[in-house]
Motif scaffolding. Structure first.
Motif, PDB file in Angstrom:
ATOM      1  N   PRO A   1       2.426  -0.130  -8.320  1.00  0.00           N
ATOM      2  CA  PRO A   1       1.304  -0.492  -9.203  1.00  0.00           C
ATOM      3  C   PRO A   1       0.381   0.693  -9.458  1.00  0.00           C
ATOM      4  O   PRO A   1       0.325   1.637  -8.663  1.00  0.00           O
ATOM      5  CB  PRO A   1       0.581  -1.586  -8.405  1.00  0.00           C
ATOM      6  CG  PRO A   1       0.903  -1.302  -6.977  1.00  0.00           C
ATOM      7  CD  PRO A   1       2.293  -0.718  -6.976  1.00  0.00           C
ATOM      8  N   ALA A   2      -0.330   0.630 -10.565  1.00  0.00           N
ATOM      9  CA  ALA A   2      -1.280   1.695 -10.896  1.00  0.00           C
ATOM     10  C   ALA A   2      -2.417   1.722  -9.895  1.00  0.00           C
ATOM     11  O   ALA A   2      -2.914   0.675  -9.475  1.00  0.00           O
ATOM     12  CB  ALA A   2      -1.825   1.481 -12.312  1.00  0.00           C
ATOM     13  N   GLY A   3      -2.816   2.930  -9.498  1.00  0.00           N
ATOM     14  CA  GLY A   3      -3.974   3.097  -8.636  1.00  0.00           C
ATOM     15  C   GLY A   3      -3.681   3.188  -7.158  1.00  0.00           C
ATOM     16  O   GLY A   3      -4.614   3.236  -6.355  1.00  0.00           O
ATOM     17  N   VAL A   4      -2.399   3.230  -6.755  1.00  0.00           N
ATOM     18  CA  VAL A   4      -2.105   3.330  -5.327  1.00  0.00           C
ATOM     19  C   VAL A   4      -2.555   4.697  -4.811  1.00  0.00           C
ATOM     20  O   VAL A   4      -2.625   5.670  -5.557  1.00  0.00           O
ATOM     21  CB  VAL A   4      -0.599   3.133  -5.035  1.00  0.00           C
ATOM     22  CG1 VAL A   4      -0.157   1.736  -5.400  1.00  0.00           C
ATOM     23  CG2 VAL A   4       0.233   4.175  -5.769  1.00  0.00           C
ATOM     24  N   GLU A   5      -2.855   4.743  -3.506  1.00  0.00           N
ATOM     25  CA  GLU A   5      -3.325   5.982  -2.894  1.00  0.00           C
ATOM     26  C   GLU A   5      -2.348   6.469  -1.843  1.00  0.00           C
ATOM     27  O   GLU A   5      -1.463   5.730  -1.397  1.00  0.00           O
ATOM     28  CB  GLU A   5      -4.695   5.770  -2.249  1.00  0.00           C
ATOM     29  CG  GLU A   5      -5.806   5.461  -3.229  1.00  0.00           C
ATOM     30  CD  GLU A   5      -7.158   5.415  -2.551  1.00  0.00           C
ATOM     31  OE1 GLU A   5      -7.491   6.369  -1.826  1.00  0.00           O
ATOM     32  OE2 GLU A   5      -7.889   4.419  -2.723  1.00  0.00           O
ATOM     33  N   ASP A   6      -2.520   7.719  -1.463  1.00  0.00           N
ATOM     34  CA  ASP A   6      -1.694   8.316  -0.427  1.00  0.00           C
ATOM     35  C   ASP A   6      -1.832   7.503   0.867  1.00  0.00           C
ATOM     36  O   ASP A   6      -2.939   7.188   1.303  1.00  0.00           O
ATOM     37  CB  ASP A   6      -2.137   9.758  -0.186  1.00  0.00           C
ATOM     38  CG  ASP A   6      -1.239  10.484   0.793  1.00  0.00           C
ATOM     39  OD1 ASP A   6      -0.148  10.902   0.393  1.00  0.00           O
ATOM     40  OD2 ASP A   6      -1.644  10.621   1.966  1.00  0.00           O
ATOM     41  N   GLY A   7      -0.685   7.157   1.469  1.00  0.00           N
ATOM     42  CA  GLY A   7      -0.697   6.403   2.715  1.00  0.00           C
ATOM     43  C   GLY A   7      -0.581   4.906   2.550  1.00  0.00           C
ATOM     44  O   GLY A   7      -0.325   4.199   3.525  1.00  0.00           O
ATOM     45  N   MET A   8      -0.770   4.392   1.343  1.00  0.00           N
ATOM     46  CA  MET A   8      -0.608   2.954   1.124  1.00  0.00           C
ATOM     47  C   MET A   8       0.856   2.550   1.252  1.00  0.00           C
ATOM     48  O   MET A   8       1.758   3.363   1.045  1.00  0.00           O
ATOM     49  CB  MET A   8      -1.138   2.550  -0.256  1.00  0.00           C
ATOM     50  CG  MET A   8      -2.640   2.494  -0.354  1.00  0.00           C
ATOM     51  SD  MET A   8      -3.173   1.822  -1.962  1.00  0.00           S
ATOM     52  CE  MET A   8      -4.936   1.703  -1.705  1.00  0.00           C
ATOM     53  N   ARG A   9       1.072   1.276   1.575  1.00  0.00           N
ATOM     54  CA  ARG A   9       2.434   0.773   1.738  1.00  0.00           C
ATOM     55  C   ARG A   9       2.692  -0.400   0.806  1.00  0.00           C
ATOM     56  O   ARG A   9       1.861  -1.291   0.660  1.00  0.00           O
ATOM     57  CB  ARG A   9       2.677   0.345   3.187  1.00  0.00           C
ATOM     58  CG  ARG A   9       2.721   1.522   4.162  1.00  0.00           C
ATOM     59  CD  ARG A   9       2.974   1.071   5.582  1.00  0.00           C
ATOM     60  NE  ARG A   9       3.083   2.212   6.486  1.00  0.00           N
ATOM     61  CZ  ARG A   9       3.289   2.111   7.797  1.00  0.00           C
ATOM     62  NH1 ARG A   9       3.416   0.910   8.348  1.00  0.00           N
ATOM     63  NH2 ARG A   9       3.379   3.196   8.539  1.00  0.00           N
ATOM     64  N   ILE A  10       3.869  -0.373   0.184  1.00  0.00           N
ATOM     65  CA  ILE A  10       4.325  -1.462  -0.673  1.00  0.00           C
ATOM     66  C   ILE A  10       5.336  -2.279   0.135  1.00  0.00           C
ATOM     67  O   ILE A  10       6.299  -1.729   0.677  1.00  0.00           O
ATOM     68  CB  ILE A  10       4.976  -0.939  -1.968  1.00  0.00           C
ATOM     69  CG1 ILE A  10       4.052   0.075  -2.661  1.00  0.00           C
ATOM     70  CG2 ILE A  10       5.322  -2.090  -2.891  1.00  0.00           C
ATOM     71  CD1 ILE A  10       2.740  -0.478  -3.102  1.00  0.00           C
ATOM     72  N   ARG A  11       5.146  -3.579   0.223  1.00  0.00           N
ATOM     73  CA  ARG A  11       6.030  -4.443   1.020  1.00  0.00           C
ATOM     74  C   ARG A  11       7.080  -5.089   0.140  1.00  0.00           C
ATOM     75  O   ARG A  11       6.770  -5.736  -0.856  1.00  0.00           O
ATOM     76  CB  ARG A  11       5.208  -5.519   1.731  1.00  0.00           C
ATOM     77  CG  ARG A  11       6.036  -6.565   2.479  1.00  0.00           C
ATOM     78  CD  ARG A  11       5.122  -7.522   3.226  1.00  0.00           C
ATOM     79  NE  ARG A  11       5.856  -8.639   3.779  1.00  0.00           N
ATOM     80  CZ  ARG A  11       5.985  -9.831   3.198  1.00  0.00           C
ATOM     81  NH1 ARG A  11       5.408 -10.031   2.022  1.00  0.00           N
ATOM     82  NH2 ARG A  11       6.670 -10.799   3.776  1.00  0.00           N
ATOM     83  N   LEU A  12       8.330  -4.896   0.521  1.00  0.00           N
ATOM     84  CA  LEU A  12       9.451  -5.563  -0.137  1.00  0.00           C
ATOM     85  C   LEU A  12      10.001  -6.584   0.854  1.00  0.00           C
ATOM     86  O   LEU A  12      10.641  -6.229   1.847  1.00  0.00           O
ATOM     87  CB  LEU A  12      10.530  -4.558  -0.539  1.00  0.00           C
ATOM     88  CG  LEU A  12      10.087  -3.426  -1.484  1.00  0.00           C
ATOM     89  CD1 LEU A  12      11.268  -2.526  -1.813  1.00  0.00           C
ATOM     90  CD2 LEU A  12       9.480  -3.986  -2.754  1.00  0.00           C
TER      91      LEU A  12
END
Length: 387
Positions: A232-243
């Motif tokens: 998604p737009a606006g994610v930052e360094d270190g964030m995690r996306i859960r699948l």
């Protein structure tokens, strides 16, 4: 109050929690350490051993009966309940059995096994983590990125059963399908009937006479597969996306864990990022700062013209609203901050010195009037531009 055990393994210390830790605190500590030392994330052999200890500690402290054994001085994962040579009976071969057997006598269960009965072959899988490098533009506006994942997946040959085609599980002859065996031993309490997981079937109650040749009876195989993750737009360094359920398939074809895609943002050549705001530096000649000028700034997705007022001081900052990074929750955009570095010449000509002295005599309210006097600003620019 819980007291430390000088003999058994320090399961509380392994997870880094106090002996009064709640179940939620134990679970959070386990998840944090498991992600740090998981073999898919940390290939160090020492990390692999640490991961085993972490799992063992969580297995013990998340089970009320096993945790009680630890608090009373035993080790539910050690032979004989963790009682060493100084414990009752004087060690192996003595007239008494271990602490685990005593707990069996009181609670009627195998203290090391939780509920009695066969242990299921199907267990949930572990989570997996993957790091994905993205450019600033990709993290700012979002992207659909292809990723390659190396995890355990369901064995298609046996569909997770672990048996060869045309064969089935068989009841364990040692324990008769109970998953545990019993023995009678003498203790200082008298005769104690203790239960142990069956060593033949490892507590499952069944055996695999003919394992699947593809997965060797595990019900899963490791493979490399390709996925597409929507950032998604606006994610930052270190964030995690859960699948969800894209991690490791569990033993016996158990439900897969989750896959976490951790964002790693590459440094940008021009912009630095602080949250949703962007920052850049622009160098100006001294005359441009003194007399004012117009700059064209290339943002992430457009070009913006900004005015530099006359008399602008070194280290000034100009703000362009709404030209930073889009907010992750879709609520507008951050701002772009342009930091001005004013370049001062190291050596002046006589004409340049005279021009600066004349300009220094003016006040702010005299600048407009001075600009009418024979093209003063034009002559000043010419003097500093070598014309």
């Amino acid at each position: 109050m819980r007291t430390p055990n000088p003999v058994a393994k320090d399961y509380y210390g392994i997870l880094g929690v106090s002996r009064e830790a709640t179940d939620d605190e134990i679970k959070r500590a386990y998840r944090k350490l498991a992600r740090q030392f998981h073999p898919d994330v940390n290939p160090d052999p020492e990390a692999h051993e640490k991961f085993k200890d972490i799992n063992a500690a969580y297995e013990v402290l998340s089970d009320d009966q096993k945790r009680q054994i630890v608090d009373l001085g035993g080790d539910p994962l050690a032979p004989g309940g963790g009682v060493g040579p100084g414990g009752p009976g004087g060690g192996p071969g003595g007239p008494f059995v271990g602490f685990q057997d005593i707990m069996d006598a009181f609670f009627g269960t195998a203290a090391g096994g939780g509920n009695r009965g066969p242990r299921p072959r199907t267990r949930p899988g572990a989570d997996a983590i993957l790091r994905l490098e993205l450019d600033l533009v990709e993290t700012a506006f979002g992207v659909e990125a292809p990723i390659t994942v190396d995890t355990a997946v369901l064995c298609t040959q046996c569909s997770g059963a672990g048996t060869a085609p045309g064969t089935h599980l068989a009841t364990c002859e040692t324990c008769g399908g109970r998953g545990e065996v019993q023995s009678v031993q003498r203790t200082f309490l008298g005769q104690v009937v203790s239960s142990r997981p069956c060593s033949t079937c490892q507590g499952h109650g069944t055996v695999i006479p003919h394992p699947c040749p593809t997965c060797a009876g595990d019900g899963r195989v490791r493979t490399r597969r390709s996925l597409t993750v929507k950032i998604p737009a606006g994610v930052e360094d270190g964030m995690r996306i859960r699948l969800a359920q894209q991690g490791e398939v569990g033993p016996g074809g158990g439900t897969a864990g989750d896959l976490y895609v951790e964002i790693s943002e590459r440094p940008h050549d021009v912009y630095s990022r602080k949250g949703d705001d962007l920052h850049c530096r622009v160098t100006l000649p001294m005359t441009a700062a003194a007399l004012g000028t117009r700059l064209t700034i290339k943002t992430l997705d457009s070009e913006e013209a900004i005015e530099v007022k006359n008399g602008t001081q070194p280290a000034s900052t100009l703000r362009i609203r709404g030209k930073g990074v889009p907010h992750l929750r879709g609520q507008g955009r951050g701002d772009l901050f342009v930091h001005l570095d004013v370049k001062t010449p190291t050596k002046l000509t006589a004409d340049q010195e005279r021009m600066l002295r004349d300009f220094a005599k003016t006040r702010g309210e005299d600048v407009a009037e001075l600009s009418k006097q024979g093209g003063f600003f034009s002559r000043m620019r010419d003097a500093f531009n070598g014309h």
